[in-house]
Design a protein around this motif. Structure first.
Motif, PDB file in Angstrom:
ATOM      1  N   SER A 150       0.839  -1.196   0.000  1.00 19.26           N
ATOM      2  CA  SER A 150       0.000   0.000   0.000  1.00 19.26           C
ATOM      3  C   SER A 150       0.875   1.248   0.000  1.00 19.26           C
ATOM      4  O   SER A 150       2.002   1.226   0.526  1.00 19.26           O
ATOM      5  CB  SER A 150      -0.904   0.011   1.231  1.00 19.26           C
ATOM      6  OG  SER A 150      -0.144   0.228   2.405  1.00 19.26           O
ATOM      7  N   PRO A 151       0.411   2.342  -0.586  1.00 18.85           N
ATOM      8  CA  PRO A 151       1.192   3.583  -0.553  1.00 18.85           C
ATOM      9  C   PRO A 151       1.527   4.028   0.864  1.00 18.85           C
ATOM     10  O   PRO A 151       2.638   4.514   1.121  1.00 18.85           O
ATOM     11  CB  PRO A 151       0.272   4.590  -1.250  1.00 18.85           C
ATOM     12  CG  PRO A 151      -0.577   3.765  -2.152  1.00 18.85           C
ATOM     13  CD  PRO A 151      -0.808   2.484  -1.401  1.00 18.85           C
ATOM     14  N   GLU A 152       0.585   3.837   1.789  1.00 21.43           N
ATOM     15  CA  GLU A 152       0.838   4.227   3.179  1.00 21.43           C
ATOM     16  C   GLU A 152       1.955   3.383   3.792  1.00 21.43           C
ATOM     17  O   GLU A 152       2.834   3.887   4.502  1.00 21.43           O
ATOM     18  CB  GLU A 152      -0.441   4.086   4.006  1.00 21.43           C
ATOM     19  CG  GLU A 152      -1.547   5.057   3.640  1.00 21.43           C
ATOM     20  CD  GLU A 152      -2.346   4.629   2.412  1.00 21.43           C
ATOM     21  OE1 GLU A 152      -3.197   5.411   1.960  1.00 21.43           O
ATOM     22  OE2 GLU A 152      -2.118   3.494   1.896  1.00 21.43           O
ATOM     23  N   GLY A 153       1.918   2.067   3.496  1.00 21.72           N
ATOM     24  CA  GLY A 153       2.956   1.184   4.010  1.00 21.72           C
ATOM     25  C   GLY A 153       4.317   1.502   3.414  1.00 21.72           C
ATOM     26  O   GLY A 153       5.336   1.500   4.115  1.00 21.72           O
ATOM     27  N   CYS A 154       4.331   1.775   2.115  1.00 25.19           N
ATOM     28  CA  CYS A 154       5.580   2.143   1.452  1.00 25.19           C
ATOM     29  C   CYS A 154       6.154   3.430   2.039  1.00 25.19           C
ATOM     30  O   CYS A 154       7.356   3.519   2.311  1.00 25.19           O
ATOM     31  CB  CYS A 154       5.328   2.308  -0.044  1.00 25.19           C
ATOM     32  SG  CYS A 154       6.792   2.805  -0.980  1.00 25.19           S
ATOM     33  N   ALA A 155       5.290   4.436   2.258  1.00 24.70           N
ATOM     34  CA  ALA A 155       5.741   5.717   2.815  1.00 24.70           C
ATOM     35  C   ALA A 155       6.290   5.545   4.225  1.00 24.70           C
ATOM     36  O   ALA A 155       7.289   6.164   4.606  1.00 24.70           O
ATOM     37  CB  ALA A 155       4.592   6.717   2.809  1.00 24.70           C
ATOM     38  N   ALA A 156       5.640   4.672   4.995  1.00 25.55           N
ATOM     39  CA  ALA A 156       6.096   4.440   6.365  1.00 25.55           C
ATOM     40  C   ALA A 156       7.476   3.795   6.392  1.00 25.55           C
ATOM     41  O   ALA A 156       8.280   4.066   7.288  1.00 25.55           O
ATOM     42  CB  ALA A 156       5.094   3.559   7.100  1.00 25.55           C
ATOM     43  N   ASP A 161       7.040   8.109   7.413  1.00 27.92           N
ATOM     44  CA  ASP A 161       5.947   9.064   7.543  1.00 27.92           C
ATOM     45  C   ASP A 161       4.887   8.747   6.497  1.00 27.92           C
ATOM     46  O   ASP A 161       5.134   8.890   5.285  1.00 27.92           O
ATOM     47  CB  ASP A 161       6.467  10.491   7.361  1.00 27.92           C
ATOM     48  CG  ASP A 161       5.404  11.547   7.629  1.00 27.92           C
ATOM     49  OD1 ASP A 161       4.238  11.174   7.867  1.00 27.92           O
ATOM     50  OD2 ASP A 161       5.744  12.748   7.595  1.00 27.92           O
ATOM     51  N   ALA A 162       3.695   8.327   6.935  1.00 26.32           N
ATOM     52  CA  ALA A 162       2.614   7.984   6.008  1.00 26.32           C
ATOM     53  C   ALA A 162       2.103   9.183   5.233  1.00 26.32           C
ATOM     54  O   ALA A 162       1.365   9.017   4.253  1.00 26.32           O
ATOM     55  CB  ALA A 162       1.460   7.334   6.775  1.00 26.32           C
ATOM     56  N   ALA A 163       2.499  10.382   5.626  1.00 29.32           N
ATOM     57  CA  ALA A 163       2.077  11.582   4.906  1.00 29.32           C
ATOM     58  C   ALA A 163       2.632  11.613   3.489  1.00 29.32           C
ATOM     59  O   ALA A 163       2.148  12.375   2.636  1.00 29.32           O
ATOM     60  CB  ALA A 163       2.508  12.829   5.670  1.00 29.32           C
ATOM     61  N   HIS A 164       3.640  10.783   3.217  1.00 28.19           N
ATOM     62  CA  HIS A 164       4.227  10.721   1.874  1.00 28.19           C
ATOM     63  C   HIS A 164       3.506   9.695   0.991  1.00 28.19           C
ATOM     64  O   HIS A 164       4.049   9.279  -0.039  1.00 28.19           O
ATOM     65  CB  HIS A 164       5.713  10.372   1.962  1.00 28.19           C
ATOM     66  CG  HIS A 164       6.576  11.470   2.499  1.00 28.19           C
ATOM     67  ND1 HIS A 164       7.133  12.444   1.693  1.00 28.19           N
ATOM     68  CD2 HIS A 164       6.961  11.753   3.769  1.00 28.19           C
ATOM     69  CE1 HIS A 164       7.852  13.277   2.444  1.00 28.19           C
ATOM     70  NE2 HIS A 164       7.756  12.885   3.702  1.00 28.19           N
ATOM     71  N   ALA A 165       2.307   9.291   1.369  1.00 30.94           N
ATOM     72  CA  ALA A 165       1.595   8.240   0.639  1.00 30.94           C
ATOM     73  C   ALA A 165       1.355   8.609  -0.822  1.00 30.94           C
ATOM     74  O   ALA A 165       1.486   7.758  -1.713  1.00 30.94           O
ATOM     75  CB  ALA A 165       0.268   7.932   1.328  1.00 30.94           C
TER      76      ALA A 165
END
Length: 237
Positions: A150-156, A161-165
């Motif tokens: 997921s984009p959120e998982g990748c950003a984390a 930081d999930a804000a980079h989703a």
């Protein structure tokens, strides 16, 4: 056994029915097919108590593999509908062999001697998606998303930081158009104006036609060639 009992020692693939995955034998366009599909639920209670937002446990993958075996035994084409944020990441799922169950499900699909078609109908995230999407042909609805994470998982992971989703999503190329260009999927299934949820009947007709067209293409191809091509694509994706 409900999800409240997943941590129980008695929970196993022989005792639990994973509500996140619906399977069975049905008819589509006049022919018998084997069906496997994620089910997220239609309200909060169903999401939490039964479907768990379509996040499968190892028990769900075991159920899917039993249907795959039935499809091959009787020569039924297999259709899978993918809509999951990923396999369930909880402790009980890991204790029951989550990673191994995903791998075994993929391997089972790769070995099937019947035509297989998968369609990403919403979310197609991570191992929970590919566990039932290692098919001869992979379709994808116009507004669906499909990715290894997921984009959120990748950003984390990358930015802590999930804000980079949004940035992660762009890099992952999760949209149907991008994935068709990359050769990850074979066909984009058009959705009604405003999205599939605006007109279920029209969407079902679009998907039905796409499946029929795909089966016609697969019918005359030798199974050996389908198996080789399927394995090559998964290894290169």
């Amino acid at each position: 056994i409900t999800y409240g009992d997943w941590s129980s020692d008695v929970c196993s693939s022989d005792l639990a029915d994973d509500g996140a995955l619906v399977t069975g034998i049905g008819r589509l366009a006049g022919r018998t097919v084997a069906l496997i599909g994620h089910q997220k639920g239609r309200d909060l209670k169903e999401n939490v108590d039964l479907r768990l937002w379509g996040m499968t446990h190892p028990e769900g993958h075991a159920k899917a593999m039993r249907v795959m075996e039935t499809a091959e035994r009787f020569g039924f084409p297999l259709v899978t509908l993918v809509d999951t944020p990923g396999a369930y990441p909880g402790v009980a799922a890991e204790q029951h062999g989550q990673g191994g169950s995903i791998a075994r499900s993929q391997a089972a699909m790769l070995r099937l001697g019947v035509p297989t078609v998968s369609c990403i109908i919403g979310e197609g995230m991570s191992g929970g998606a590919v566990a039932i999407a290692a098919a001869d042909r992979v379709l994808m609805q116009q507004n669906a998303i499909y990715s290894v994470i997921s984009p959120e998982g990748c950003a984390a992971i990358l930015w802590k930081d999930a804000a980079h989703a949004a940035e992660a999503a762009e890099s992952l190329g999760i949209t149907a158009t991008r994935l068709k260009t990359l050769g990850v999927i074979d066909k984009i299934v058009a959705e009604p104006p405003g999205g599939a949820h605006r007109d279920y009947d029209a969407m079902m007709q679009n998907l039905k036609k796409a499946l029929q067209d795909t089966w016609r293409q697969l019918q005359n191809e030798p199974i050996e060639e389908l198996l080789d091509r399927k394995s090559t694509r998964l290894n290169s994706s």
